[in-house]
Design a protein around this motif. Structure first.
Motif, PDB file in Angstrom:
ATOM      1  N   TYR A   1      32.194  87.528  38.565  1.00 27.99           N
ATOM      2  CA  TYR A   1      31.192  86.464  38.578  1.00 27.99           C
ATOM      3  C   TYR A   1      29.877  87.039  39.106  1.00 27.99           C
ATOM      4  CZ  TYR A   1      35.298  83.457  38.100  1.00 27.99           C
ATOM      5  OH  TYR A   1      36.461  82.871  37.657  1.00 27.99           O
ATOM      6  N   PRO A   2      29.197  87.863  38.294  1.00 26.07           N
ATOM      7  CA  PRO A   2      27.954  88.479  38.785  1.00 26.07           C
ATOM      8  C   PRO A   2      26.909  87.432  39.111  1.00 26.07           C
ATOM      9  CG  PRO A   2      28.192  88.799  36.411  1.00 26.07           C
ATOM     10  CD  PRO A   2      29.486  88.231  36.898  1.00 26.07           C
ATOM     11  N   GLY A   3      26.207  87.651  40.215  1.00 26.05           N
ATOM     12  CA  GLY A   3      25.143  86.735  40.620  1.00 26.05           C
ATOM     13  C   GLY A   3      25.602  85.582  41.481  1.00 26.05           C
ATOM     14  N   ALA A   4      26.908  85.457  41.723  1.00 33.31           N
ATOM     15  CA  ALA A   4      27.399  84.341  42.540  1.00 33.31           C
ATOM     16  C   ALA A   4      26.952  84.502  43.988  1.00 33.31           C
ATOM     17  CB  ALA A   4      28.913  84.261  42.459  1.00 33.31           C
ATOM     18  N   LYS A   5      26.669  83.386  44.616  1.00 32.11           N
ATOM     19  CA  LYS A   5      26.279  83.381  46.023  1.00 32.11           C
ATOM     20  C   LYS A   5      26.734  82.066  46.639  1.00 32.11           C
ATOM     21  CE  LYS A   5      21.664  81.807  44.634  1.00 32.11           C
ATOM     22  NZ  LYS A   5      20.208  82.111  44.673  1.00 32.11           N
ATOM     23  N   PRO A   6      26.882  82.019  47.962  1.00 32.27           N
ATOM     24  CA  PRO A   6      27.377  80.781  48.591  1.00 32.27           C
ATOM     25  C   PRO A   6      26.307  79.703  48.671  1.00 32.27           C
ATOM     26  CG  PRO A   6      26.941  82.449  50.246  1.00 32.27           C
ATOM     27  CD  PRO A   6      26.743  83.121  48.920  1.00 32.27           C
TER      28      PRO A   6
ATOM     29  N   PRO B   1      32.222  77.161  48.490  1.00 34.78           N
ATOM     30  CA  PRO B   1      31.406  76.584  47.411  1.00 34.78           C
ATOM     31  C   PRO B   1      30.339  77.597  46.970  1.00 34.78           C
ATOM     32  CG  PRO B   1      30.763  75.673  49.532  1.00 34.78           C
ATOM     33  CD  PRO B   1      31.894  76.601  49.804  1.00 34.78           C
ATOM     34  N   LEU B   2      30.379  77.984  45.718  1.00 33.14           N
ATOM     35  CA  LEU B   2      29.474  79.010  45.218  1.00 33.14           C
ATOM     36  C   LEU B   2      28.522  78.431  44.189  1.00 33.14           C
ATOM     37  CD1 LEU B   2      31.954  82.008  44.712  1.00 33.14           C
ATOM     38  CD2 LEU B   2      30.684  81.347  46.773  1.00 33.14           C
ATOM     39  N   VAL B   3      27.382  79.074  44.066  1.00 31.31           N
ATOM     40  CA  VAL B   3      26.387  78.720  43.053  1.00 31.31           C
ATOM     41  C   VAL B   3      25.929  80.023  42.403  1.00 31.31           C
ATOM     42  CG1 VAL B   3      25.646  76.599  44.189  1.00 31.31           C
ATOM     43  CG2 VAL B   3      24.558  78.775  44.800  1.00 31.31           C
ATOM     44  N   GLY B   4      25.002  79.913  41.461  1.00 29.50           N
ATOM     45  CA  GLY B   4      24.473  81.096  40.802  1.00 29.50           C
ATOM     46  C   GLY B   4      25.304  81.572  39.623  1.00 29.50           C
ATOM     47  N   ILE B   5      26.244  80.755  39.183  1.00 30.76           N
ATOM     48  CA  ILE B   5      27.101  81.111  38.048  1.00 30.76           C
ATOM     49  C   ILE B   5      26.819  80.122  36.918  1.00 30.76           C
ATOM     50  CG2 ILE B   5      29.469  81.484  37.249  1.00 30.76           C
ATOM     51  CD1 ILE B   5      30.248  81.766  40.220  1.00 30.76           C
TER      52      ILE B   5
END
Length: 334
Positions: A52-57, A85-89
């Motif tokens: 999941y490249p680019g994922a961040k919390p 909980p992650l975002v950026g995907i």
């Protein structure tokens, strides 16, 4: 028949066979290049995590990121849970087996549980840091539970993003998502770059002339007197001695033809080196024949240098041509 066509087609049509088919096979994009498609498929087959490249919390949820390593800020004890909980995907990049995110099961003694999910509802809505309807779990994410002595346990998230790490001794642990979960993933090898282009041209040449060598050697073997080999076996000779002392000497005239022909073609090779390398890799794969054409007619406009290179090429080929002429004369006289 299919195998024969794959082997002999480049020999009959070297430009489309070696100059078009092979560059296509070695394209860096795994969706186009067959070789890189196999390489990427093999890498993914032996990998137990998703990328999941680019994922961040999500900010302000007790989870932080350091050089692609996402970890919980607080330590946990067995029997507790930690969500991520992650975002950026992008939703379109989610795996096909991803389902609605679900709360993790209650952790028992020796367990740490939690959920890793995309904290985003298409169309908007929802509460940050909480699992809402329409939010997808992230399957295939590796979760490590790290103790004072290193990784004490790990798990892979399910389709709904839940995980359960078991077998933990009492103590304080940190839960982390390794950086391998968030790398770009397997990518193709730049076969047509200056680093590998020589090997690709060599492979192309071998493929194109493999059919010629096979036909010549097969014809020589079919014309060979088998009684000599059988007599040697009867006298107790091993297969290696039969091969080195009988088969190879009897096949020597054919092997000389194949060797000399391939040497001459290697020295004057032009078409493959001209059509296979892309523009930035051409200098790394340059040969005399291509340089001769380039300086004479390909923009160099230096016919003097081109003529000198042509004479040099002729001088290099002449000894092998002389060997062929002598062999032909010996066969006629014999």
């Amino acid at each position: 028949n299919v195998l024969k066509s794959k082997i002999f087609m480049p020999m009959a049509h070297p430009i489309p066979g070696g100059g078009v088919l092979l560059p296509g096979m070695f394209q860096e994009d795994p969706e186009i290049g067959l070789v890189n498609g196999v390489v990427v498929a093999a890498k993914e087959a032996f990998s137990d995590t998703s990328s999941y490249p680019g994922a961040k919390p999500r900010p302000d949820v007790g989870v932080s990121v350091d050089r692609d390593l996402i970890s919980a800020d607080a330590s946990l004890a067995p029997g507790e849970s930690q969500d991520f909980p992650l975002v950026g995907i992008r939703v379109t990049d989610l795996p096909d087996d991803s389902t609605q995110a679900a709360p993790a099961p209650a952790a028992s003694d020796g367990q740490i549980t939690g959920t890793v999910w995309l904290d985003f509802v298409p169309g908007g809505g929802g509460v940050n840091g909480q699992i809402d309807p329409g939010e997808a779990g992230l399957p295939g994410v590796r979760v490590d539970v790290v103790g004072p002595d290193g990784v004490a346990g790990s798990a892979i998230t399910e389709a709904d993003g839940t995980y359960v790490v078991e077998g933990l001794d009492p103590g304080e642990y940190r839960v982390a998502l390794p950086a391998a979960n968030f790398t770009t993933g397997a990518s193709g090898v730049p076969w047509l770059s200056s680093t590998f282009i020589t090997a690709v041209v060599i492979l192309s040449y071998v493929w194109i002339w493999a059919g010629f060598a096979m036909v010549m050697i097969a014809s020589g073997l079919s014309a060979m007197d088998r009684t000599l080999q059988e007599a040697a076996r009867v006298d107790g000779a091993t297969e290696w001695k039969v091969f080195t002392r009988i088969t190879v000497p009897l096949l020597a005239p054919v092997l000389v033809v194949v060797f000399v022909t391939l040497i001459i073609n290697v020295l004057k090779i032009f078409d493959l080196v001209y059509v296979i390398p892309p523009g930035n890799a051409k200098p790394a794969a340059n040969v005399i024949a291509v340089e001769m054409w380039t300086v004479s007619f390909g923009g160099g406009n230096n016919q003097g240098l081109g003529s000198a290179l042509a004479i040099l090429l002729l001088v290099m080929v002449l000894p092998f041509m002389w060997i062929n002429v002598r062999r032909f004369k010996a066969e006629r006289e014999g």
